[in-house]
Scaffold this active site. Structure first.
Site, PDB file in Angstrom:
ATOM      1  N   TYR A   5      -3.033   1.069  -5.238  1.00  0.00           N
ATOM      2  CA  TYR A   5      -3.796   0.374  -6.278  1.00  0.00           C
ATOM      3  C   TYR A   5      -4.606   1.319  -7.183  1.00  0.00           C
ATOM      4  CZ  TYR A   5      -2.680  -3.767  -3.486  1.00  0.00           C
ATOM      5  OH  TYR A   5      -2.013  -4.771  -2.808  1.00  0.00           O
ATOM      6  N   ASP A   6      -4.490   2.620  -6.970  1.00  0.00           N
ATOM      7  CA  ASP A   6      -5.332   3.584  -7.693  1.00  0.00           C
ATOM      8  C   ASP A   6      -5.278   3.481  -9.226  1.00  0.00           C
ATOM      9  OD1 ASP A   6      -6.468   4.570  -5.409  1.00  0.00           O
ATOM     10  OD2 ASP A   6      -5.182   6.333  -5.267  1.00  0.00           O
TER      11      ASP A   6
ATOM     12  N   ASP B 276      -5.754   2.359   8.750  1.00  0.00           N
ATOM     13  CA  ASP B 276      -5.482   1.040   8.181  1.00  0.00           C
ATOM     14  C   ASP B 276      -6.481   0.848   7.054  1.00  0.00           C
ATOM     15  OD1 ASP B 276      -3.677  -1.255   8.435  1.00  0.00           O
ATOM     16  OD2 ASP B 276      -5.560  -2.352   8.449  1.00  0.00           O
ATOM     17  N   SER B 277      -5.962   0.496   5.895  1.00  0.00           N
ATOM     18  CA  SER B 277      -6.835   0.455   4.730  1.00  0.00           C
ATOM     19  C   SER B 277      -6.411  -0.650   3.782  1.00  0.00           C
ATOM     20  CB  SER B 277      -6.815   1.818   4.026  1.00  0.00           C
ATOM     21  OG  SER B 277      -5.501   2.321   3.946  1.00  0.00           O
TER      22      SER B 277
ATOM     23  N   HIS C 183     -12.861   6.338   0.473  1.00  0.00           N
ATOM     24  CA  HIS C 183     -13.013   5.637   1.753  1.00  0.00           C
ATOM     25  C   HIS C 183     -12.359   6.446   2.880  1.00  0.00           C
ATOM     26  CE1 HIS C 183      -9.326   4.762  -0.278  1.00  0.00           C
ATOM     27  NE2 HIS C 183      -8.821   4.002   0.666  1.00  0.00           N
TER      28      HIS C 183
ATOM     29  N   SER D  68       3.605   5.570   7.834  1.00  0.00           N
ATOM     30  CA  SER D  68       4.798   5.899   7.061  1.00  0.00           C
ATOM     31  C   SER D  68       4.472   5.854   5.570  1.00  0.00           C
ATOM     32  CB  SER D  68       5.951   4.962   7.426  1.00  0.00           C
ATOM     33  OG  SER D  68       5.476   3.658   7.533  1.00  0.00           O
TER      34      SER D  68
ATOM     35  N   GLY E  92       1.468   8.554   0.626  1.00  0.00           N
ATOM     36  CA  GLY E  92       0.178   8.816  -0.048  1.00  0.00           C
ATOM     37  C   GLY E  92      -0.903   9.152   0.965  1.00  0.00           C
TER      38      GLY E  92
ATOM     39  N   LYS F 151     -11.265  11.978  -6.613  1.00  0.00           N
ATOM     40  CA  LYS F 151     -11.077  10.850  -5.672  1.00  0.00           C
ATOM     41  C   LYS F 151     -11.733  11.189  -4.324  1.00  0.00           C
ATOM     42  CE  LYS F 151      -7.793   7.808  -3.324  1.00  0.00           C
ATOM     43  NZ  LYS F 151      -6.405   7.366  -3.095  1.00  0.00           N
TER      44      LYS F 151
HETATM   45  P1  ITT Z   1       1.083   2.421   7.312  1.00  0.00           P
HETATM   46  O1  ITT Z   1       0.726   1.078   7.912  1.00  0.00           O
HETATM   47  O2  ITT Z   1       2.412   2.941   7.761  1.00  0.00           O
HETATM   48  O3  ITT Z   1      -0.017   3.419   7.480  1.00  0.00           O
HETATM   49  P2  ITT Z   1       0.821   0.970   4.817  1.00  0.00           P
HETATM   50  O4  ITT Z   1       1.004   1.351   3.391  1.00  0.00           O
HETATM   51  O5  ITT Z   1       1.524  -0.277   5.287  1.00  0.00           O
HETATM   52  O6  ITT Z   1       1.253   2.228   5.717  1.00  0.00           O
HETATM   53  P3  ITT Z   1      -1.741  -0.325   5.313  1.00  0.00           P
HETATM   54  O7  ITT Z   1      -1.164  -1.425   6.110  1.00  0.00           O
HETATM   55  O8  ITT Z   1      -2.990   0.329   5.794  1.00  0.00           O
HETATM   56  O9  ITT Z   1      -0.701   0.885   5.119  1.00  0.00           O
HETATM   57  O10 ITT Z   1      -1.948  -0.855   3.839  1.00  0.00           O
HETATM   58  C1  ITT Z   1      -2.774  -0.182   2.942  1.00  0.00           C
HETATM   59  C2  ITT Z   1      -2.621  -0.837   1.580  1.00  0.00           C
HETATM   60  O11 ITT Z   1      -3.765  -0.532   0.780  1.00  0.00           O
HETATM   61  C3  ITT Z   1      -1.430  -0.293   0.830  1.00  0.00           C
HETATM   62  O12 ITT Z   1      -0.933  -1.290  -0.015  1.00  0.00           O
HETATM   63  C4  ITT Z   1      -2.022   0.856   0.034  1.00  0.00           C
HETATM   64  O13 ITT Z   1      -1.279   1.105  -1.116  1.00  0.00           O
HETATM   65  C5  ITT Z   1      -3.436   0.349  -0.261  1.00  0.00           C
HETATM   66  N1  ITT Z   1      -4.367   1.489  -0.218  1.00  0.00           N
HETATM   67  C6  ITT Z   1      -5.039   1.983   0.855  1.00  0.00           C
HETATM   68  N2  ITT Z   1      -5.727   3.098   0.535  1.00  0.00           N
HETATM   69  C7  ITT Z   1      -5.472   3.322  -0.758  1.00  0.00           C
HETATM   70  C8  ITT Z   1      -5.868   4.327  -1.644  1.00  0.00           C
HETATM   71  O14 ITT Z   1      -6.608   5.365  -1.268  1.00  0.00           O
HETATM   72  N3  ITT Z   1      -5.434   4.241  -2.904  1.00  0.00           N
HETATM   73  C9  ITT Z   1      -4.655   3.223  -3.295  1.00  0.00           C
HETATM   74  N4  ITT Z   1      -4.199   2.245  -2.532  1.00  0.00           N
HETATM   75  C10 ITT Z   1      -4.612   2.280  -1.242  1.00  0.00           C
END
Ligand code: ITT
Length: 202
Positions: A161-162, A76-77, A187, A10, A13, A182
């Site tokens: 966090y970009d 998941d990131s 990643h 959800s 980005g 980017k």
């Molecule tokens: P979903 O679980 O619904 O996919 P989420 O935002 O909760 O959405 P995550 O649990 O994977 O997703 O959390 C990822 C966090 O890391 C979230 O705070 C993002 O803003 C940050 N993040 C991940 N990839 C990023 C990117 O490419 N640029 C900036 N921030 C990133």
């Protein structure tokens, strides 16, 4: 006819970046909320990989109940920062508390860096992509982007966090750098390139 990929996320980005990645390929990439109502998924895993699988599986199961048999992809990131003992890591979306907005999380990271009085710190992003085939087979891939974070926001491009992250090899944050730059380091793009190889065989 193009094949569908349903995204178990959800985060708008992520949706934007994943759709852009698949735009030249023969896939129609759509968030799961186009088919079923959005629901909370508890991320109880201890790793990015476990959480990616939890999210993809939760959405896959709901789609099956609705008799929708398509490929499901989740992401998941998060970001890991050296001076913060490599946190927030898998807790990146919850850094400033449960249900925190991405701007609150970014502000918290900046305030932690300010408290430590550092000008910058080594950091890296991780992405784990989980893919579930229509038959229910599960695959995962990973990608990393290395760089540093600074205690200020510069620019408002990208997401999350970009605005405080500078990739290795650049002098500007991802808040300033355009999407195509980017993508060179991302990643998520690295993990998606590996996912593409798996998709060819599904
Ligand atoms: P979903 O679980 O619904 O996919 P989420 O935002 O909760 O959405 P995550 O649990 O994977 O997703 O959390 C990822 C966090 O890391 C979230 O705070 C993002 O803003 C940050 N993040 C991940 N990839 C990023 C990117 O490419 N640029 C900036 N921030 C990133």
């Amino acid at each position: 006819m193009s094949r569908k990929i349903i995204l178990a996320t959800s985060n708008s980005g992520k949706v934007r970046e994943i759709q852009a990645f698949f735009k030249d390929l023969n896939f129609e990439v759509v968030p799961y909320t186009k088919f079923i109502e959005s629901f909370e998924i508890e991320e109880t895993g201890k790793t990015f990989k476990e959480n990616a699988i939890i999210k993809a599986k939760a959405v896959y199961d709901e789609l099956i109940k609705a008799e929708i048999y398509e490929i499901v992809i989740s992401d998941d990131s998060g970001i890991s920062v050296e001076v913060l003992d490599w946190q927030p890591n898998i807790y990146s979306a919850r850094y400033s508390g449960i249900n925190a907005t991405s701007i609150e999380n970014l502000n918290k990271l900046i305030s932690e860096l300010k408290k430590l009085e550092v000008q910058n710190s080594k950091a890296f992003y991780t992405a784990s992509i989980a893919i579930i085939s229509p038959k229910g087979e599960i695959f995962t891939t990973h990608g990393w982007m290395h760089g540093r974070v600074i205690p200020e926001k510069i620019g408002n491009g990208g997401f999350g966090y970009d605005p405080c992250f500078i990739p290795d090899g650049e002098n500007n944050t991802l808040g300033i750098l355009p999407d195509n730059i980017k993508d060179k380091y991302s990643h998520r793009i690295k993990a998606l390139k590996l996912a593409k190889l798996i998709l060819k065989n599904i």
